[in-house]
Design an enzyme around this catalytic site. Structure first.
Site, short mmCIF file in Angstrom:
data_model
loop_
_atom_site.label_atom_id
_atom_site.label_comp_id
_atom_site.label_asym_id
_atom_site.label_seq_id
_atom_site.Cartn_x
_atom_site.Cartn_y
_atom_site.Cartn_z
N ASP A 50 -3.13 -4.17 -4.23
CA ASP A 50 -2.41 -4.26 -2.96
C ASP A 50 -3.22 -3.73 -1.77
O ASP A 50 -2.89 -4.01 -0.62
CB ASP A 50 -1.10 -3.50 -3.03
N GLY A 71 2.60 -8.44 -2.86
CA GLY A 71 2.52 -7.65 -1.64
C GLY A 71 3.91 -7.31 -1.16
O GLY A 71 4.59 -8.15 -0.56
#
Length: 408
Positions: free
Chosen positions: A143, A188
């Site tokens: 991420d 995400g």
């Protein structure tokens, strides 16, 4: 203090998390550590005394070379949230009793935001009771949302896979002379670093994605439909990249608009999924277009066959740097990557107090997102391109990549 070391992996895996494990193990042996133990299933396994002697696990020829090329967490992982020491001190007493039993002097944990919370709590408790154990965190997350570090090991390889896959999807989506919209859902929750990497697909040999939707900006369904309709007047087949965590104005995730029940993990995070399917349903109902939803899901974090060479070497270096820091007397720290200014890309390993890292989140700068909130600016491309450079070819056996699997 103890003479042995222990290392664990936590949270979601990456294509290069085992390169950090290899860095820890090799540096520990270079420092003369008597025994290096691995936690099976992170700190949750440590509570159950599930340990493995890595000297035995990595004793076979080519073991370290295979380990570096093996995706996912070789030791196993967990999403265990350590309680507050004042509320449940017995958990800490159990953990430190296990560490004392195995004569642990050096504790290394490879992970993201929640894992750094574990390092923070253990190092704070260790100081409180006068323990000599040194606790060091090693960054890991596809991420790329860890604070203070320029980027995180794992991100470059995931970005490379996403850009490669999207580029191939663009080619596939244009073979028919029909109106179509392919919506690619990318991981995400609150940070759009991964989805932004889809912008890399655009080049002289590829049209790239037509729309990027990041969680840093509010998503407007009606505006989205109008944008797709306008784009399809110019090009009937388009590819759209969306973060799984995009939200509408009232704060709900887009995937929640389907009214499906959503489970949560031990840290209170909702399990996301279905954003692309929802948007395809929306476009199909409102526009005369064929739609296809593509969820990259866990593929983007386990694709070691497209691992970035830069990512692999930096992941290994981060593991080594953690060991060096511990032997210099550091504790309660996380290894951070510092990009050195200059025309040629170079990154150095530094240290940062974990109190400034745990439970923090780094998102894509808003000035890197274009004015219409559907694209990414050149500053991001300059940032990410060095991170996807280079390759580490798999070691093939009968036509397939060979991996290391622990039998204990």
């Amino acid at each position: 203090m103890g003479v042995n070391a222990i290392v664990g992996q936590s949270g979601g895996p990456t294509a290069v998390i085992n390169a950090s494990l290899a860095g820890v193990y090799s540096a520990c042996k270079a420092h003369g550590v008597q025994r290096v133990y691995g936690m099976r299933y992170g700190v949750q396994g440590l509570l159950k005394e599930q340990l493995i002697d890595l000297s035995q696990a990595f004793s076979q020829p080519q073991a370290i070379e295979l380990l570096i090329r093996t995706p996912a967490s070789c030791l196993g992982s967990c999403r265990y949230k350590l309680p507050d020491a004042n509320a449940q001190v017995s958990v800490y007493e159990t953990l430190f009793a296990v560490l004392e039993k195995y004569e642990i002097g050096y504790f290394f944990y490879i992970g993201g935001n929640d894992s750094m919370d574990t390092i923070l709590k253990l190092s704070d408790y260790g100081r409180r009771i006068g323990s000599g154990i040194r606790f060091i965190g090693i960054p890991k997350t596809i991420d790329n949302d860890l604070a203070v570090t320029d980027h995180t090991p794992g991100y470059g390889s995931a970005a490379k896979y996403i850009a490669t896959t999207v580029k191939e999807l663009v080619r596939d989506s244009t073979i028919y002379d029909i109106r179509s919209a392919t919506v690619v859902e990318i991981m995400g929750r609150n940070a759009g670093w991964l989805t932004a990497a889809a912008a890399l697909a655009r080049d002289e040999d590829c049209e790239g994605v037509s729309i990027l939707c990041l969680p840093e900006v509010t998503f407007h369904p009606e505006r989205f439909v109008r944008r797709v309709k306008a784009l399809q007047r110019q090009s009937p087949s388009i590819v759209i990249a969306v973060s799984e965590g995009i939200r509408v104005a009232d704060g709900r995730y887009v995937c929640e608009l389907s009214d499906d029940a959503m489970a949560v993990d031990p840290f209170g995070h909702k399990y996301l999924g279905g954003t692309a399917r929802y948007l395809c349903g929306l476009l199909g109902a409102r526009l005369d277009t064929k739609t296809r939803a593509v969820e990259l899901s866990t593929l983007q974090r386990c694709a070691a066959h497209t691992a970035s060479g830069t990512d692999v070497s930096e992941a290994y270096a981060a593991g080594s740097a953690a060991v060096n820091a511990a032997f210099e007397g550091q504790t309660g720290m996380m290894v951070a990557l510092l990009r050195v200014p200059g025309e040629t890309y170079r990154c150095e390993m530094t240290l940062h107090d974990v109190h400034g890292v745990a439970n923090q989140e780094k998102t894509v700068p808003l000035d890197w997102i274009d004015a219409e909130n559907y694209g990414i600016r050149g500053a991001f491309l300059d940032y990410v391109r060095p991170l996807i450079s280079g390759e580490l070819p798999p070691l093939y056996d009968r036509g397939l990549p060979r991996h290391l699997r622990l039998n204990q």
